[in-house]
Design an enzyme around this catalytic site. Structure first.
Site, mmCIF file in Angstrom:
data_model
loop_
_atom_site.group_PDB
_atom_site.id
_atom_site.type_symbol
_atom_site.label_atom_id
_atom_site.label_comp_id
_atom_site.label_asym_id
_atom_site.label_seq_id
_atom_site.Cartn_x
_atom_site.Cartn_y
_atom_site.Cartn_z
ATOM 1 N N HIS A 163 -6.277 10.190 8.081
ATOM 2 C CA HIS A 163 -4.975 10.587 8.625
ATOM 3 C C HIS A 163 -4.687 12.053 8.311
ATOM 4 O O HIS A 163 -5.249 12.611 7.355
ATOM 5 C CB HIS A 163 -3.847 9.743 8.011
ATOM 6 C CG HIS A 163 -3.813 8.325 8.453
ATOM 7 N ND1 HIS A 163 -3.743 7.265 7.570
ATOM 8 C CD2 HIS A 163 -3.826 7.777 9.696
ATOM 9 C CE1 HIS A 163 -3.711 6.126 8.243
ATOM 10 N NE2 HIS A 163 -3.775 6.409 9.529
ATOM 11 N N CYS A 248 1.689 7.031 1.956
ATOM 12 C CA CYS A 248 1.610 5.882 2.870
ATOM 13 C C CYS A 248 2.204 4.602 2.308
ATOM 14 O O CYS A 248 2.314 3.611 3.024
ATOM 15 C CB CYS A 248 0.178 5.649 3.334
ATOM 16 S SG CYS A 248 -1.023 5.499 2.019
#
Length: 256
Positions: A163, A248
């Site tokens: 990511h 996250c």
């Protein structure tokens, strides 16, 4: 001082089965992960962010990484369509929680894909990583949604990383901490300070001078201190075995 709320989702019993893309799989101690998650939650509440629980998703090993299911911006919740199909059943629980929190809700529709971990908001600029689990169609839908909040989306090509926020995040003053080899840094519009620890480019501004980061980045914690911020350090080693980081494991909802 209360700053809003933090969405979190407790790790489930199948956590050790979570997806691994760019690192070798190693054994995950689920009991230890749960203790680390409790400490992570305590760090958020200690910094003034009351925790709001997203319902468990026991059939989804990666559900603890709640950030990937929603992007929150100025009262708007953009429900994502994760690039990994097994993660899409995580989204309904997040939808329930953000609706209960009173946010306006929109969503990314098929065939576009978007993971919240690919979205980095810095002021009115929103960087969106592409090349992993987020595609151009998903980024375009996000841009249309966030335009209603006066935000501008800037695509950032990624290189061999899960990511965008696995490669770059921002300090409270907008300075970016990055591993430049993992992305196209020419796309970035803010000052970039390279770091030499993988976890060092994963930080979460918690308001004021507080900056959340992992215990696996001690040199970056020292740097953050030298820059005038106060590090809030948490051990998330079991989640790092699944390519997780401090960003996250939560979604911050600022006060209205």
């Amino acid at each position: 001082m209360t700053r809003g709320a933090a969405l979190v989702r407790r790790p489930g019993g199948r956590l050790a089965e979570g997806l691994v893309t760019h690192i070798e799989r190693t054994d995950v101690d689920v009991a230890r992960a749960r203790r680390q998650h409790d400490a992570y939650r305590a760090a958020l509440t200690g910094a003034g962010w009351p925790v709001r629980e997203v319902p468990p998703a026991e059939d989804c090993p990666d559900a603890v990484f709640v950030e990937d299911t929603v992007v929150v911006c100025d009262g708007l919740a953009v429900l994502t369509r994760p690039g990994a199909a097994p993660r899409r059943p995580e989204v309904p629980g997040t939808e329930k929680t953000v609706r209960e929190a009173g946010l306006e809700v929109v969503r990314v529709e098929a065939p576009g894909t978007l993971d919240g971990g690919d979205v980095l908001q810095v002021g009115t600029t929103v960087y969106v990583g592409q090349g992993g689990r987020t595609d151009a169609a998903g980024a375009a839908q996000l841009a249309a949604h966030l335009a209603t909040r006066g935000r501008t989306v800037v695509p950032v090509p990624l290189r061999g990383v899960l990511h965008l926020k696995s490669a770059v995040t921002a300090l409270p003053d907008g300075t970016l901490l990055a591993l430049p080899d993992l992305l196209d840094a020419t796309a970035l519009r803010h000052p970039v300070r390279p770091v030499d620890e993988e976890a060092g480019c994963h930080v979460v501004p918690l308001g004021g001078d507080l900056v959340l980061l992992a215990a696996s980045a001690p040199r970056t914690a020292a740097l953050v201190t030298d820059l005038g911020f106060t590090p809030v350090v948490v051990d998330i080693a079991e989640f790092e075995k699944l390519e997780g980081c401090v960003t996250c494991l939560s979604v911050l909802i600022p006060p209205a």
